[in-house]
Write an enzyme that holds these catalytic residues in place. Structure first.
Site, PDB file in Angstrom:
ATOM      1  N   GLY A 113      37.414  31.394  38.271  1.00 10.67           N
ATOM      2  CA  GLY A 113      37.353  30.822  36.928  1.00 10.67           C
ATOM      3  C   GLY A 113      38.721  30.511  36.360  1.00 10.67           C
ATOM      4  O   GLY A 113      38.917  29.471  35.716  1.00 10.67           O
TER       5      GLY A 113
ATOM      6  N   ASN B  66      32.795  35.304  26.373  1.00  5.43           N
ATOM      7  CA  ASN B  66      32.677  36.499  27.212  1.00  5.43           C
ATOM      8  C   ASN B  66      32.713  37.802  26.431  1.00  5.43           C
ATOM      9  O   ASN B  66      32.258  38.824  26.914  1.00  5.43           O
ATOM     10  CB  ASN B  66      33.777  36.499  28.277  1.00  5.43           C
ATOM     11  CG  ASN B  66      35.143  36.174  27.721  1.00  5.43           C
ATOM     12  OD1 ASN B  66      35.333  35.135  27.079  1.00  5.43           O
ATOM     13  ND2 ASN B  66      36.095  37.048  27.937  1.00  5.43           N
TER      14      ASN B  66
ATOM     15  N   GLN C  86      30.633  32.256  31.956  1.00  8.46           N
ATOM     16  CA  GLN C  86      29.628  33.236  31.521  1.00  8.46           C
ATOM     17  C   GLN C  86      28.227  32.639  31.482  1.00  8.46           C
ATOM     18  O   GLN C  86      27.240  33.374  31.509  1.00  8.46           O
ATOM     19  CB  GLN C  86      29.979  33.774  30.125  1.00  8.46           C
ATOM     20  CG  GLN C  86      31.204  34.656  30.089  1.00  8.46           C
ATOM     21  CD  GLN C  86      30.995  35.994  30.775  1.00  8.46           C
ATOM     22  OE1 GLN C  86      29.884  36.503  30.855  1.00  8.46           O
ATOM     23  NE2 GLN C  86      32.064  36.570  31.296  1.00  8.46           N
TER      24      GLN C  86
ATOM     25  N   SER D 174      32.649  30.571  38.204  1.00  3.98           N
ATOM     26  CA  SER D 174      33.212  31.681  38.972  1.00  3.98           C
ATOM     27  C   SER D 174      32.079  32.519  39.582  1.00  3.98           C
ATOM     28  O   SER D 174      31.222  33.021  38.862  1.00  3.98           O
ATOM     29  CB  SER D 174      34.074  32.562  38.068  1.00  3.98           C
ATOM     30  OG  SER D 174      34.544  33.673  38.803  1.00  3.98           O
ATOM     31  N   ALA D 175      32.115  32.689  40.900  1.00  5.38           N
ATOM     32  CA  ALA D 175      30.981  33.300  41.614  1.00  5.38           C
ATOM     33  C   ALA D 175      30.724  34.750  41.229  1.00  5.38           C
ATOM     34  O   ALA D 175      29.576  35.188  41.174  1.00  5.38           O
ATOM     35  CB  ALA D 175      31.219  33.197  43.130  1.00  5.38           C
ATOM     36  N   HIS D 176      31.788  35.513  40.950  1.00  3.91           N
ATOM     37  CA  HIS D 176      31.582  36.958  40.770  1.00  3.91           C
ATOM     38  C   HIS D 176      30.927  37.318  39.447  1.00  3.91           C
ATOM     39  O   HIS D 176      30.632  38.490  39.199  1.00  3.91           O
ATOM     40  CB  HIS D 176      32.898  37.725  40.964  1.00  3.91           C
ATOM     41  CG  HIS D 176      33.876  37.652  39.833  1.00  3.91           C
ATOM     42  ND1 HIS D 176      33.970  38.620  38.872  1.00  3.91           N
ATOM     43  CD2 HIS D 176      34.817  36.729  39.523  1.00  3.91           C
ATOM     44  CE1 HIS D 176      34.939  38.306  38.023  1.00  3.91           C
ATOM     45  NE2 HIS D 176      35.462  37.159  38.395  1.00  3.91           N
TER      46      HIS D 176
ATOM     47  N   THR E 255      43.283  26.370  53.264  1.00  2.00           N
ATOM     48  CA  THR E 255      42.109  26.569  54.124  1.00  2.00           C
ATOM     49  C   THR E 255      40.961  27.135  53.292  1.00  2.00           C
ATOM     50  O   THR E 255      41.137  28.109  52.566  1.00  2.00           O
ATOM     51  CB  THR E 255      42.460  27.535  55.269  1.00  2.00           C
ATOM     52  OG1 THR E 255      43.550  26.972  56.001  1.00  2.00           O
ATOM     53  CG2 THR E 255      41.272  27.759  56.190  1.00  2.00           C
TER      54      THR E 255
ATOM     55  N   CYS F 281      39.732  41.855  30.437  1.00  2.00           N
ATOM     56  CA  CYS F 281      41.072  41.311  30.612  1.00  2.00           C
ATOM     57  C   CYS F 281      42.061  41.929  29.634  1.00  2.00           C
ATOM     58  O   CYS F 281      43.242  41.948  29.883  1.00  2.00           O
ATOM     59  CB  CYS F 281      41.050  39.805  30.419  1.00  2.00           C
ATOM     60  SG  CYS F 281      39.678  39.034  31.251  1.00  2.00           S
TER      61      CYS F 281
HETATM   62  C1  LIG Z   1      35.733  35.915  33.962  1.00  2.00           C
HETATM   63  C2  LIG Z   1      36.052  34.707  33.163  1.00  2.00           C
HETATM   64  C3  LIG Z   1      37.050  33.803  33.560  1.00  2.00           C
HETATM   65  C4  LIG Z   1      37.945  34.073  34.745  1.00  2.00           C
HETATM   66  O1  LIG Z   1      37.267  33.991  35.961  1.00  2.00           O
HETATM   67  P1  LIG Z   1      37.931  34.655  37.265  1.00  2.00           P
HETATM   68  O2  LIG Z   1      37.064  34.176  38.369  1.00  2.00           O
HETATM   69  O3  LIG Z   1      37.854  36.115  37.059  1.00  2.00           O
HETATM   70  O4  LIG Z   1      39.317  34.132  37.353  1.00  2.00           O
HETATM   71  C5  LIG Z   1      37.250  32.666  32.819  1.00  2.00           C
HETATM   72  N1  LIG Z   1      36.504  32.402  31.734  1.00  2.00           N
HETATM   73  C6  LIG Z   1      35.536  33.236  31.310  1.00  2.00           C
HETATM   74  C7  LIG Z   1      34.733  32.882  30.105  1.00  2.00           C
HETATM   75  C8  LIG Z   1      35.283  34.419  32.003  1.00  2.00           C
HETATM   76  O5  LIG Z   1      34.342  35.240  31.570  1.00  2.00           O
END
Ligand SMILES: *Cc1c(COP(=O)(O)O)cnc(C)c1O
Length: 377
Positions: free
Chosen positions: A72, A152, A180, A200-202, A238, A326
């Site tokens: 993200g 978030n 989010q 963002s996948a996680h 890569t 964060c």
């Molecule tokens: C977690 C988050 C990000 C950052 O994503 P990462 O994959 O951890 O770098 C950016 N924006 C929002 C709103 C998020 O919640």
């Protein structure tokens, strides 16, 4: 009773079994570099393109508009810096909000040093921007509007469809950080007139360190990384094939089960809010009551600071967050909580509870009881 109660899904999620199963072979069986010319490379290339299709389908984009990258933060940086630098002959003005993720706010600071001008929109006490403020902020030299889909920390969802219409009307590029929102709202980049979108996948049961940026065909954007010209030369390096496979599987799963999952999360959220309001008088629920992330509760207490509460909950094997993951190392009150008008002392008494698919009603009841017990002692 569970060993741990994890209530910090907006910080990150566990990788789901189905996602992990799909990723595994790409670590040690199909490990070819996707740029190779032999059959082993083709396996990787096929997996890469299948993931691209899955991401595109989930947001109603075309596969050639999806670029894979490291997450993200990188997606936000590429969207903002890439578009601003590529369009600087059209203008040097950017519009965003005071409650964006630091990836956006700090990218804006860098761009300000390069001569760009940034308007940071205020938000109402519920966390929403006023569309009138957005219209008034638009100038002839505005090149990009970047407003997050959902916040978030406080969970507030912005009026994305109306923002998209305004951006389209004035011919301004519209980026949204949807990190989010994926898996919690049905996102359609056509319907919402979104030109760029960060993923963002996680945050939705995929692996950490992988993400995607949707870039509408025709949008001018400049790369941040020079190298072997992977990802259409927008993002060299890569490709992280196992990660990208995980992202593709996770977004497909999230999309298929969207309504079922969000209904479950909303039930947990509403019960948590009801329980905490009745059991602990004087709590403040932050963000909008209706337009909010299904998973999110942000709650402020009158007389216990978040740090002590989080530590005591942690002793009891319950994981919740302060303002946001964060900024948890940062003693300053969160910029989001300050922007919605919380007094710094109340902002520092705020925790964020974010539910996920591994939670149930027992977790809700148990956690509220534990909070009550901690406060009473
Ligand atoms: C977690 C988050 C990000 C950052 O994503 P990462 O994959 O951890 O770098 C950016 N924006 C929002 C709103 C998020 O919640």
């Amino acid at each position: 009773m569970k060993e741990i109660i994890y209530l910090d899904h907006s910080a990150t999620t566990m990788v789901s079994d189905a996602v992990l199963r799909e990723m595994m072979p790409y670590y040690n069986k199909f490990y070819g570099n996707a740029s190779g010319l032999y059959f082993l490379a083709q396996e990787s290339k096929n997996a890469l393109e299948l993931s691209r299709q899955r991401v595109a389908r989930a947001i109603n984009a075309r596969p050639n508009e999806i670029y894979f990258l490291s997450g993200g933060s990188e997606a936000d940086n590429l969207a903002l810096k890439g578009v601003a630098r590529a369009n600087k002959r059209r203008g040097n003005h950017i519009i965003t909000t005071k409650i964006e993720h630091k990836a956006i706010l700090n990218a804006c600071r860098t761009l300000e040093q390069e001569g760009f001008e940034v308007t940071y929109l205020d938000v109402l006490p519920n966390g929403m921007i006023r569309l009138e403020d957005l219209r008034k902020a638009i100038r002839r030299n505005t090149i990009i509007i970047s407003i997050m889909f959902a916040n978030n920390e406080i969970g507030t969802v912005q009026p994305i469809e109306q923002i998209g219409l305004i951006a389209r009307k004035y011919n301004i590029i519209f980026h949204t950080d949807a990190v989010q929102a994926i898996g919690q709202f049905k996102i359609d980049v056509q319907r919402y007139n979104i030109d760029l979108l960060s993923i963002s996948a996680h945050k939705f049961y995929g692996p950490k360190g992988v993400g995607a940026l949707y870039v509408r065909q025709g949008v001018r954007i400049e790369k941040l990384i020079d190298g072997g010209t992977q990802e259409g030369d927008l993002r060299s390096g890569t490709e992280n094939i196992p990660g990208i496979v995980g992202l593709g599987k996770a977004i497909e799963e999230a999309d298929i089960n969207l309504y079922q999952n969000t209904n479950r999360l909303i039930t947990l959220r509403e019960n948590f809010i009801k329980n905490i309001e009745t059991q602990i008088p004087g709590v403040i629920i932050n963000g909008d009551r209706k337009y909010r992330l299904p998973c999110n509760v942000s709650v402020s207490f009158r007389n216990i600071d978040a740090k002590s509460l989080i530590a005591e909950l942690s002793n009891r094997k319950i994981c919740v967050s302060g303002g946001s993951a964060c900024s948890s190392k940062n003693p300053k009150p969160s910029h989001v909580l300050t922007a919605i008008g919380l007094h710094p002392s109340i902002a520092n008494n705020t925790i964020r509870v974010t539910f996920g698919l591994d939670n149930d009603m027992e977790d809700v009841i148990y956690t509220v009881n534990q909070i009550k017990d901690i406060i009473n002692h």
